[in-house]
Write a protein that holds these residues in place. Sequence first.
Motif, PDB file in Angstrom:
ATOM      1  N   TYR A  62      61.015 -10.224 -30.038  1.00  0.00           N
ATOM      2  CA  TYR A  62      60.256  -8.983 -29.853  1.00  0.00           C
ATOM      3  C   TYR A  62      61.175  -7.770 -30.037  1.00  0.00           C
ATOM      4  CZ  TYR A  62      57.915  -5.229 -27.267  1.00  0.00           C
ATOM      5  OH  TYR A  62      57.373  -4.027 -26.880  1.00  0.00           O
ATOM      6  N   PHE A  63      62.326  -7.791 -29.361  1.00  0.00           N
ATOM      7  CA  PHE A  63      63.233  -6.647 -29.448  1.00  0.00           C
ATOM      8  C   PHE A  63      63.862  -6.505 -30.827  1.00  0.00           C
ATOM      9  CE2 PHE A  63      63.198  -6.836 -24.749  1.00  0.00           C
ATOM     10  CZ  PHE A  63      62.751  -5.542 -24.532  1.00  0.00           C
ATOM     11  N   ALA A  87      57.183  11.723 -31.762  1.00  0.00           N
ATOM     12  CA  ALA A  87      56.363  10.782 -32.535  1.00  0.00           C
ATOM     13  C   ALA A  87      56.398   9.397 -31.884  1.00  0.00           C
ATOM     14  CB  ALA A  87      56.852  10.706 -33.979  1.00  0.00           C
ATOM     15  N   TYR A  88      57.564   8.975 -31.407  1.00  0.00           N
ATOM     16  CA  TYR A  88      57.710   7.692 -30.719  1.00  0.00           C
ATOM     17  C   TYR A  88      56.825   7.634 -29.479  1.00  0.00           C
ATOM     18  CZ  TYR A  88      60.015   4.151 -27.777  1.00  0.00           C
ATOM     19  OH  TYR A  88      60.295   3.091 -26.946  1.00  0.00           O
ATOM     20  N   PHE A  89      56.910   8.651 -28.657  1.00  0.00           N
ATOM     21  CA  PHE A  89      56.139   8.630 -27.410  1.00  0.00           C
ATOM     22  C   PHE A  89      54.643   8.843 -27.644  1.00  0.00           C
ATOM     23  CE2 PHE A  89      60.451   9.412 -25.659  1.00  0.00           C
ATOM     24  CZ  PHE A  89      60.537   8.220 -24.947  1.00  0.00           C
ATOM     25  N   GLU A  90      54.288   9.558 -28.691  1.00  0.00           N
ATOM     26  CA  GLU A  90      52.863   9.651 -29.042  1.00  0.00           C
ATOM     27  C   GLU A  90      52.334   8.280 -29.452  1.00  0.00           C
ATOM     28  OE1 GLU A  90      52.957  12.782 -31.966  1.00  0.00           O
ATOM     29  OE2 GLU A  90      52.531  14.326 -30.458  1.00  0.00           O
ATOM     30  N   ARG A  91      53.148   7.506 -30.172  1.00  0.00           N
ATOM     31  CA  ARG A  91      52.745   6.150 -30.546  1.00  0.00           C
ATOM     32  C   ARG A  91      52.648   5.256 -29.311  1.00  0.00           C
ATOM     33  NH1 ARG A  91      55.684   4.574 -36.233  1.00  0.00           N
ATOM     34  NH2 ARG A  91      54.936   6.384 -37.373  1.00  0.00           N
ATOM     35  N   TRP A  92      53.514   5.493 -28.342  1.00  0.00           N
ATOM     36  CA  TRP A  92      53.499   4.714 -27.108  1.00  0.00           C
ATOM     37  C   TRP A  92      52.122   4.816 -26.437  1.00  0.00           C
ATOM     38  CZ3 TRP A  92      58.510   3.712 -24.211  1.00  0.00           C
ATOM     39  CH2 TRP A  92      58.296   2.997 -23.043  1.00  0.00           C
ATOM     40  N   ASN A  97      48.344   0.795 -31.502  1.00  0.00           N
ATOM     41  CA  ASN A  97      49.610   0.721 -32.224  1.00  0.00           C
ATOM     42  C   ASN A  97      50.479  -0.365 -31.610  1.00  0.00           C
ATOM     43  OD1 ASN A  97      52.411   1.163 -32.857  1.00  0.00           O
ATOM     44  ND2 ASN A  97      51.779   3.082 -33.774  1.00  0.00           N
ATOM     45  N   GLY A  98      50.784  -1.416 -32.383  1.00  0.00           N
ATOM     46  CA  GLY A  98      51.504  -2.568 -31.861  1.00  0.00           C
ATOM     47  C   GLY A  98      52.980  -2.359 -31.595  1.00  0.00           C
ATOM     48  N   CYS A  99      53.582  -1.330 -32.150  1.00  0.00           N
ATOM     49  CA  CYS A  99      55.035  -1.194 -32.025  1.00  0.00           C
ATOM     50  C   CYS A  99      55.466  -0.597 -30.693  1.00  0.00           C
ATOM     51  CB  CYS A  99      55.575  -0.338 -33.164  1.00  0.00           C
ATOM     52  SG  CYS A  99      57.293   0.124 -32.983  1.00  0.00           S
ATOM     53  N   CYS A 100      54.952   0.528 -30.349  1.00  0.00           N
ATOM     54  CA  CYS A 100      55.489   1.264 -29.207  1.00  0.00           C
ATOM     55  C   CYS A 100      54.509   1.389 -28.053  1.00  0.00           C
ATOM     56  CB  CYS A 100      55.887   2.672 -29.665  1.00  0.00           C
ATOM     57  SG  CYS A 100      57.037   2.691 -31.031  1.00  0.00           S
ATOM     58  N   ASN A 101      53.407   0.762 -28.154  1.00  0.00           N
ATOM     59  CA  ASN A 101      52.312   0.984 -27.241  1.00  0.00           C
ATOM     60  C   ASN A 101      52.508   0.360 -25.870  1.00  0.00           C
ATOM     61  OD1 ASN A 101      50.112  -0.600 -26.158  1.00  0.00           O
ATOM     62  ND2 ASN A 101      48.836   0.124 -27.792  1.00  0.00           N
ATOM     63  N   ALA A 102      52.082   1.069 -24.838  1.00  0.00           N
ATOM     64  CA  ALA A 102      52.246   0.623 -23.462  1.00  0.00           C
ATOM     65  C   ALA A 102      51.504  -0.674 -23.179  1.00  0.00           C
ATOM     66  CB  ALA A 102      51.745   1.711 -22.509  1.00  0.00           C
ATOM     67  N   CYS A 105      53.763  -3.742 -24.756  1.00  0.00           N
ATOM     68  CA  CYS A 105      55.196  -3.742 -24.473  1.00  0.00           C
ATOM     69  C   CYS A 105      55.563  -4.897 -23.542  1.00  0.00           C
ATOM     70  CB  CYS A 105      55.600  -2.410 -23.848  1.00  0.00           C
ATOM     71  SG  CYS A 105      57.349  -2.331 -23.420  1.00  0.00           S
ATOM     72  N   LEU A 106      56.459  -5.765 -23.985  1.00  0.00           N
ATOM     73  CA  LEU A 106      56.861  -6.895 -23.151  1.00  0.00           C
ATOM     74  C   LEU A 106      57.642  -6.458 -21.925  1.00  0.00           C
ATOM     75  CD1 LEU A 106      57.807  -9.881 -25.490  1.00  0.00           C
ATOM     76  CD2 LEU A 106      55.736  -9.510 -24.177  1.00  0.00           C
ATOM     77  N   ILE A 107      58.366  -5.356 -21.993  1.00  0.00           N
ATOM     78  CA  ILE A 107      59.071  -4.881 -20.799  1.00  0.00           C
ATOM     79  C   ILE A 107      58.058  -4.530 -19.721  1.00  0.00           C
ATOM     80  CG2 ILE A 107      60.458  -3.009 -19.826  1.00  0.00           C
ATOM     81  CD1 ILE A 107      62.147  -3.059 -22.277  1.00  0.00           C
TER      82      ILE A 107
END
Length: 195
Positions: A62-63, A87-92, A97-102, A105-107
Amino acid sequence: MNAKTNDTRQHILEVGYELIVTKGFTSVGLSELLKSANVPKGSFYHYFKSKEHFGESLIQDYFTHYLVNLAELFHHPAQTGYECLIAYFERWIEVNNGCCNANKCLIVKLSAEVSDLSEPMRLALRSGADRIIDAIAGCIEKGITDGSIKVNDSQKAAHQIYYVWVGASLLNKLYQDQSGLKQCLENTKLLLKGQ
């Protein structure tokens, strides 16, 4: 590892990710994973020594992918460091969005669940989180250099921002309401601008 072996292993990891990010690690049994992946039980043990080893491998995989996507986002040549971080946190915040989304997120999903159950999985999560924080700090440095970010200590700011986002993401799952994440975005903007 030959290509077919690597493809099967990767397939198990991808199917496992979708199950675990939805249900959690302890809720997904090996039989469900193997059935969903359409892989015989014996094949699973060819790739992973145990479910715990699978979990550790899943986190590492994942990481690996997450950080490749993060590097592309943070090193966008036409954007300032500030623009890249926002842009990163907007994607979160984005739900799909599979990359940065809350929600993906496996963490966020696994930290509380497995940290007391598996030391190897805890260490894999911690290593991944540390690498994300380092990437955020690097992007903050980019912003300090280009004048778009006004903080004195990029590492301290990266830790502060990431801790707040992970905490807000946990509460987002609890409340099923994105207002906390949106407030987090506004606070991040203020912090990066030195306000």
